[in-house]
Write a protein that holds these residues in place. Structure first.
Motif, PDB file in Angstrom:
ATOM      1  N   PHE A  86       0.988  -1.388  -0.120  1.00  0.00           N
ATOM      2  CA  PHE A  86      -0.006  -0.146  -0.170  1.00  0.00           C
ATOM      3  C   PHE A  86       0.821   1.317  -0.083  1.00  0.00           C
ATOM      4  O   PHE A  86       0.201   2.488  -0.212  1.00  0.00           O
ATOM      5  CB  PHE A  86      -0.821  -0.145   1.181  1.00  0.00           C
ATOM      6  CG  PHE A  86      -1.940  -1.010   1.246  1.00  0.00           C
ATOM      7  CD1 PHE A  86      -2.924  -1.073   0.169  1.00  0.00           C
ATOM      8  CD2 PHE A  86      -2.069  -2.114   2.027  1.00  0.00           C
ATOM      9  CE1 PHE A  86      -3.872  -2.213   0.284  1.00  0.00           C
ATOM     10  CE2 PHE A  86      -2.945  -3.057   2.186  1.00  0.00           C
ATOM     11  CZ  PHE A  86      -3.785  -3.020   1.264  1.00  0.00           C
ATOM     12  N   GLY A  87       1.978   1.225   0.241  1.00  0.00           N
ATOM     13  CA  GLY A  87       2.789   2.448  -0.017  1.00  0.00           C
ATOM     14  C   GLY A  87       3.974   2.702  -0.917  1.00  0.00           C
ATOM     15  O   GLY A  87       4.055   3.676  -1.286  1.00  0.00           O
ATOM     16  N   VAL A  88       4.644   1.495  -1.609  1.00  0.00           N
ATOM     17  CA  VAL A  88       5.489   1.462  -2.483  1.00  0.00           C
ATOM     18  C   VAL A  88       4.711   1.921  -3.751  1.00  0.00           C
ATOM     19  O   VAL A  88       3.730   1.505  -3.932  1.00  0.00           O
ATOM     20  CB  VAL A  88       6.047   0.095  -2.701  1.00  0.00           C
ATOM     21  CG1 VAL A  88       7.282   0.140  -3.783  1.00  0.00           C
ATOM     22  CG2 VAL A  88       6.900  -0.253  -1.691  1.00  0.00           C
ATOM     23  N   ALA A  89       5.494   2.861  -4.422  1.00  0.00           N
ATOM     24  CA  ALA A  89       4.836   3.644  -5.783  1.00  0.00           C
ATOM     25  C   ALA A  89       4.629   2.603  -6.612  1.00  0.00           C
ATOM     26  O   ALA A  89       5.443   1.463  -6.781  1.00  0.00           O
ATOM     27  CB  ALA A  89       5.906   4.565  -6.246  1.00  0.00           C
ATOM     28  N   PRO A  90       3.787   2.322  -7.563  1.00  0.00           N
ATOM     29  CA  PRO A  90       3.116   1.560  -8.466  1.00  0.00           C
ATOM     30  C   PRO A  90       4.341   1.440  -9.671  1.00  0.00           C
ATOM     31  O   PRO A  90       4.293   0.100 -10.102  1.00  0.00           O
ATOM     32  CB  PRO A  90       1.730   1.781  -9.004  1.00  0.00           C
ATOM     33  CG  PRO A  90       1.732   3.269  -8.781  1.00  0.00           C
ATOM     34  CD  PRO A  90       2.683   3.480  -7.557  1.00  0.00           C
ATOM     35  N   VAL A 193       8.468  10.067  -0.361  1.00  0.00           N
ATOM     36  CA  VAL A 193       7.162   9.938  -0.802  1.00  0.00           C
ATOM     37  C   VAL A 193       6.479  11.227  -1.441  1.00  0.00           C
ATOM     38  O   VAL A 193       5.643  10.897  -2.455  1.00  0.00           O
ATOM     39  CB  VAL A 193       6.424   9.663   0.682  1.00  0.00           C
ATOM     40  CG1 VAL A 193       4.915   9.660   0.489  1.00  0.00           C
ATOM     41  CG2 VAL A 193       6.675   8.364   1.353  1.00  0.00           C
ATOM     42  N   ALA A 194       7.098  12.248  -1.176  1.00  0.00           N
ATOM     43  CA  ALA A 194       6.661  13.453  -1.775  1.00  0.00           C
ATOM     44  C   ALA A 194       7.071  13.399  -3.429  1.00  0.00           C
ATOM     45  O   ALA A 194       6.275  13.714  -4.186  1.00  0.00           O
ATOM     46  CB  ALA A 194       7.397  14.476  -1.256  1.00  0.00           C
ATOM     47  N   LEU A 195       8.134  12.675  -3.664  1.00  0.00           N
ATOM     48  CA  LEU A 195       8.511  12.853  -5.070  1.00  0.00           C
ATOM     49  C   LEU A 195       7.930  11.511  -5.723  1.00  0.00           C
ATOM     50  O   LEU A 195       7.346  11.666  -6.891  1.00  0.00           O
ATOM     51  CB  LEU A 195       9.967  12.422  -5.236  1.00  0.00           C
ATOM     52  CG  LEU A 195      10.869  13.838  -5.202  1.00  0.00           C
ATOM     53  CD1 LEU A 195      10.756  14.637  -4.061  1.00  0.00           C
ATOM     54  CD2 LEU A 195      12.295  13.452  -5.524  1.00  0.00           C
ATOM     55  N   ASP A 196       7.271  10.375  -4.906  1.00  0.00           N
ATOM     56  CA  ASP A 196       6.357   9.563  -5.357  1.00  0.00           C
ATOM     57  C   ASP A 196       5.280  10.106  -5.930  1.00  0.00           C
ATOM     58  O   ASP A 196       4.730   9.807  -6.951  1.00  0.00           O
ATOM     59  CB  ASP A 196       6.299   8.380  -4.513  1.00  0.00           C
ATOM     60  CG  ASP A 196       7.503   7.548  -4.420  1.00  0.00           C
ATOM     61  OD1 ASP A 196       8.379   7.619  -5.025  1.00  0.00           O
ATOM     62  OD2 ASP A 196       7.390   6.606  -3.155  1.00  0.00           O
ATOM     63  N   VAL A 197       4.629  11.116  -5.044  1.00  0.00           N
ATOM     64  CA  VAL A 197       3.357  11.554  -5.435  1.00  0.00           C
ATOM     65  C   VAL A 197       3.485  12.384  -6.583  1.00  0.00           C
ATOM     66  O   VAL A 197       2.542  12.380  -7.385  1.00  0.00           O
ATOM     67  CB  VAL A 197       2.810  12.183  -4.018  1.00  0.00           C
ATOM     68  CG1 VAL A 197       1.585  13.134  -4.755  1.00  0.00           C
ATOM     69  CG2 VAL A 197       2.517  11.147  -2.999  1.00  0.00           C
ATOM     70  N   ALA A 198       4.495  13.335  -6.646  1.00  0.00           N
ATOM     71  CA  ALA A 198       4.717  14.059  -7.799  1.00  0.00           C
ATOM     72  C   ALA A 198       4.901  13.328  -9.158  1.00  0.00           C
ATOM     73  O   ALA A 198       4.399  13.601 -10.134  1.00  0.00           O
ATOM     74  CB  ALA A 198       5.992  14.981  -7.654  1.00  0.00           C
ATOM     75  N   ARG A 248      16.502  11.556  -9.557  1.00  0.00           N
ATOM     76  CA  ARG A 248      16.884  11.225 -11.052  1.00  0.00           C
ATOM     77  C   ARG A 248      15.768  10.717 -11.706  1.00  0.00           C
ATOM     78  O   ARG A 248      15.488  11.397 -12.962  1.00  0.00           O
ATOM     79  CB  ARG A 248      17.923  10.074 -10.970  1.00  0.00           C
ATOM     80  CG  ARG A 248      18.468   9.830 -12.117  1.00  0.00           C
ATOM     81  CD  ARG A 248      19.663   8.685 -12.375  1.00  0.00           C
ATOM     82  NE  ARG A 248      20.878   9.256 -11.636  1.00  0.00           N
ATOM     83  CZ  ARG A 248      21.490   8.648 -10.550  1.00  0.00           C
ATOM     84  NH1 ARG A 248      20.651   7.782 -10.168  1.00  0.00           N
ATOM     85  NH2 ARG A 248      22.471   9.074  -9.846  1.00  0.00           N
ATOM     86  N   GLU A 249      14.797   9.943 -11.130  1.00  0.00           N
ATOM     87  CA  GLU A 249      13.444   9.774 -11.647  1.00  0.00           C
ATOM     88  C   GLU A 249      12.712  10.895 -12.069  1.00  0.00           C
ATOM     89  O   GLU A 249      11.753  11.009 -13.340  1.00  0.00           O
ATOM     90  CB  GLU A 249      12.742   8.837 -10.861  1.00  0.00           C
ATOM     91  CG  GLU A 249      13.141   7.436 -10.914  1.00  0.00           C
ATOM     92  CD  GLU A 249      12.443   6.428  -9.962  1.00  0.00           C
ATOM     93  OE1 GLU A 249      12.253   5.100 -10.268  1.00  0.00           O
ATOM     94  OE2 GLU A 249      11.932   6.856  -8.876  1.00  0.00           O
ATOM     95  N   MET A 250      12.763  11.912 -11.193  1.00  0.00           N
ATOM     96  CA  MET A 250      12.044  13.201 -11.677  1.00  0.00           C
ATOM     97  C   MET A 250      12.727  13.855 -12.759  1.00  0.00           C
ATOM     98  O   MET A 250      11.945  14.296 -13.793  1.00  0.00           O
ATOM     99  CB  MET A 250      11.856  14.123 -10.255  1.00  0.00           C
ATOM    100  CG  MET A 250      10.770  13.680  -9.258  1.00  0.00           C
ATOM    101  SD  MET A 250       9.138  13.440  -9.800  1.00  0.00           S
ATOM    102  CE  MET A 250       8.835  15.154 -10.566  1.00  0.00           C
ATOM    103  N   VAL A 251      13.928  14.105 -12.501  1.00  0.00           N
ATOM    104  CA  VAL A 251      14.835  14.843 -13.666  1.00  0.00           C
ATOM    105  C   VAL A 251      14.576  14.234 -15.083  1.00  0.00           C
ATOM    106  O   VAL A 251      14.356  14.715 -15.889  1.00  0.00           O
ATOM    107  CB  VAL A 251      16.007  14.711 -13.358  1.00  0.00           C
ATOM    108  CG1 VAL A 251      16.910  15.432 -14.526  1.00  0.00           C
ATOM    109  CG2 VAL A 251      16.614  15.491 -12.220  1.00  0.00           C
TER     110      VAL A 251
END
Length: 498
Positions: A86-90, A193-198, A248-251
Motif C-alpha cells: 500500500f505504500g511503494v509507488a506502483p 514519498v513526496a517525489l513518488d506523489v509528484a 533522478r527519476e523526476m529529472v
C-alpha cells in the motif's frame, strides 16, 4: 471483558467451547485442527502484530535464530505486506520483490498468518500476552502528522499517506476521489514519498497503465488537468530528504521539465566539499538540474514537455487559502525562511516575509505518525513511538517493538529490515539468558483463534490470501498489469472464503 490471568483464560475457553468435546480432546492431546503441536509443547511462542516489512523481517529472523520458535503474525486487513503493498509507488515493482521473501516466511511450518484480526479491538494486548511468551508490536504508522495551519481541512487538501493509499488500493482510502481538475498542485515535504506523489501526478498514462495502480486512480489521472507540481521544503537543498534515485527519476520523467529557483542554491556549490558522498551526489544532481544549461538533446526533450515540476526551498506553510465561497483550495500562503546552522542539524528560521502560490490541490507529505494500540502499551505521544531500548518496550516485560512504531517513520525497507533484526536479536537474547521465561507452556494461536471465533471474528490464513492474490493477478492479466487489486475488505473476505 479483559482477561487478567491464565486461570480465567482457560475458564473462558472451556465455557466458550462447551459442546466441542472432540475438538477439546484433540487440543488436550497436543494436536490442533491443522495438525500442528499445541500448547502442551514448550516451544517459545511469539506473536507479531502487523504484517508489513517490520513484522515479516522480525518473524524471519526469529524463525532462523531459534529452531524451536513458533511465530504467529496478526494483521488488521485480510491481506498481508503492509506498506510494500500500500505504500511503494506502483512504478517501483522491483521494490515489491521482497514479497517473495515474506511469502517464504509465511509458508514456513513454524509461522502462521492471521489476517482480518484487529488487535486492540478484536483481541487485547493483555490476552495476547497470556497466550504467547512474547508479543512484538510492528504495526507501523497509520496516522498523519498535522500541518497545524488554518485551512488544512479544506476540500482539496490531502495527506500523502491517504493519497498514496488511494492510488495503491488501501481500502480505507477508496472513497478519496481527489479533484485533479486544477493546473497546479503543491506538495509539502521533500522526502521520497513526496517525489513518488509528484511522479505519479505527472507520469504519462502509458507508463502507469502497466503498473499495479488501481483502475479508479488510473482513470482519474488520465483525466487530470494538473500540469505543474511544486515540491516545497522548509530548509535548503543540502537538507532535502529524498534520495538520488527518486530525484533522478523526476529529472528524467518523460514529458516534464524542471523549474528551479537559482537563488535557492546560493552558496551550495561551496558547501559540496564538506558533504558525505551520498549527500554530495544528490546535491550535485540538484545543482546541475537547477543551474547548468542542458545539452542539445536534453534541451530538445524539455522543449517538448507539457508538464513542469520544481523543488522550492526555504518555505513553510502558514495557511491554505480557499476560493471566495470557501468550497475548495485556491492557494497556499508560505512563510519564507532562512537556515541557521549547517548540515542535518540546520534549522529553519522565519524571515517575516510571505508569498502566495495559486493551486487547487495541496498534499501534505510531512510524515506518518504511529498511534497507541492499547492502554497496556507505553506510548510517547510527543515522538509518536513506543518507548524502547533496542526493541524492548520500557516497563513491559515480554513486549517488544520493531519498525516505524519503534523508530518513527524514517528510512527505506532496508532500514526497517535492520531495525527489525535488532529487535529479534533482543528477543532471542532474552530467551537465551532466561530474562524472558519460555519454560512454561503457552497456548498461542489455539487459544486466540477460539477466542476470536467466540467473538465472531474469522481470521484469514495465508492460503486464503493466496486465493485473493490469484484473482488479482488474473484480473490484472486482462489489462496487461501485474495485478488489479481488490479494493474493499468485503470482497477480500468473500474471495478468501470462496
Amino acid at each position: 471483558m479483559r482477561v487478567r490471568n491464565a486461570k480465567l483464560l482457560f475458564s473462558e475457553l472451556k465455557l466458550w467451547t462447551s459442546g466441542r468435546s472432540s475438538w477439546m480432546n484433540r487440543l488436550h492431546d497436543g494436536v490442533s485442527r491443522c495438525g500442528k503441536a499445541s500448547f502442551s509443547s514448550c516451544s517459545p511462542k511469539v506473536c507479531v502484530v502487523g504484517s508489513g516489512p517490520a513484522g515479516f523481517y522480525t518473524a524471519q529472523h526469529l524463525i532462523k535464530a531459534r529452531q524451536d520458535a513458533e511465530v504467529d503474525i496478526l494483521e488488521r486487513l485480510p491481506v498481508p505486506f503492509g506498506l510494500v503493498r500500500f505504500g511503494v509507488a506502483p512504478d517501483h515493482p522491483e521494490v515489491k520483490n521482497v514479497i517473495n521473501t515474506f511469502t517464504q516466511t509465511a509458508q514456513h511450518p513454524r509461522c502462521s498468518f492471521y489476517g482480518n484480526v484487529n488487535v486492540g479491538k478484536d483481541v487485547s494486548i493483555g490476552e495476547l500476552q497470556q497466550a504467547y511468551h512474547a508479543v512484538v508490536l510492528s504495526y507501523g504508522a497509520e496516522g498523519n502528522r498535522s500541518m497545524g495551519v488554518p485551512g488544512e481541512d479544506l476540500p482539496g487538501v490531502y495527506s500523502a499517506k491517504d493519497f498514496v493509499g488511494w492510488y495503491n488500493g488501501l481500502p480505507s482510502c477508496r472513497e478519496l476521489q481527489p479533484d485533479l481538475s486544477c493546473e497546479t498542485a503543491v506538495i509539502l515535504g521533500q522526502g521520497n514519498v513526496a517525489l513518488d506523489v509528484a511522479r505519479v501526478l505527472l507520469s504519462p498514462i502509458n507508463i502507469l497503465k502497466n503498473t499495479d495502480i488501481t483502475q479508479p486512480a488510473l482513470d482519474s489521472l488520465a483525466k487530470s488537468r494538473i500540469r505543474r507540481v511544486l515540491i516545497v521544503g522548509r530548509r535548503g537543498p543540502v537538507q532535502v530528504a529524498c534520495t538520488i534515485k527518486e530525484l533522478r527519476e523526476m529529472v528524467n520523467l518523460p514529458g516534464t521539465t524542471p523549474e528551479m529557483v537559482a537563488a535557492d542554491f546560493q552558496g551550495v556549490a561551496e558547501a559540496l566539499k564538506d558533504l558525505p558522498r551520498p549527500r554530495k551526489r544528490l546535491t550535485e544532481l540538484m545543482l546541475k538540474t537547477a543551474l547548468e544549461t542542458p545539452g542539445e538533446k536534453e534541451q530538445e526533450r524539455r522543449s517538448k514537455a507539457s508538464r513542469v515540476w520544481g523543488l522550492r526551498f526555504f518555505r513553510s506553510p502558514i495557511e491554505v487559502l480557499s476560493d471566495p465561497g470557501h468550497h475548495k483550495v485556491a492557494g497556499i500562503r508560505l512563510a519564507v525562511n532562512r537556515v541557521e546552522g549547517s548540515g542535518e542539524g540546520a534549522r529553519a528560521v522565519l524571515t517575516g516575509k510571505v508569498e502566495e502560490v495559486s493551486c487547487g490541490l495541496v498534499i501534505s507529505s510531512i510524515g506518518y505518525r504511529s498511534l497507541p494500540i492499547d492502554p497496556l502499551v507505553p506510548f510517547d505521544s510527543h515522538k509518536a513511538i513506543i518507548p524502547n531500548t533496542v526493541g524492548r518496550v520500557h516497563q513491559a516485560p515480554g513486549l517488544y517493538c520493531s519498525g516505524w512504531v519503534k523508530t518513527g517513520p524514517t528510512g527505506v525497507i532496508a532500514t526497517t529490515m535492520n531495525n527489525s533484526f535488532d529487535t529479534a536479536r533482543s528477543l532471542v537474547e532474552d530467551m537465551d539468558s532466561g530474562s524472558l521465561d519460555v519454560s512454561s507452556a503457552k497456548p498461542g494461536s489455539q487459544f486466540i483463534t477460539a477466542l476470536l471465533e467466540n467473538r465472531g471474528v474469522k481470521p484469514v490464513t495465508f492460503s486464503d490470501w493466496e486465493k485473493i492474490n490469484s484473482v488479482e493477478v488474473r484480473r490484472g492479466e486482462v489489462n496487461g498489469k501485474p495485478r488489479e487489486k481488490v479494493l474493499t475488505v468485503e470482497e477480500m473476505l468473500q474471495l478468501a472464503r470462496a
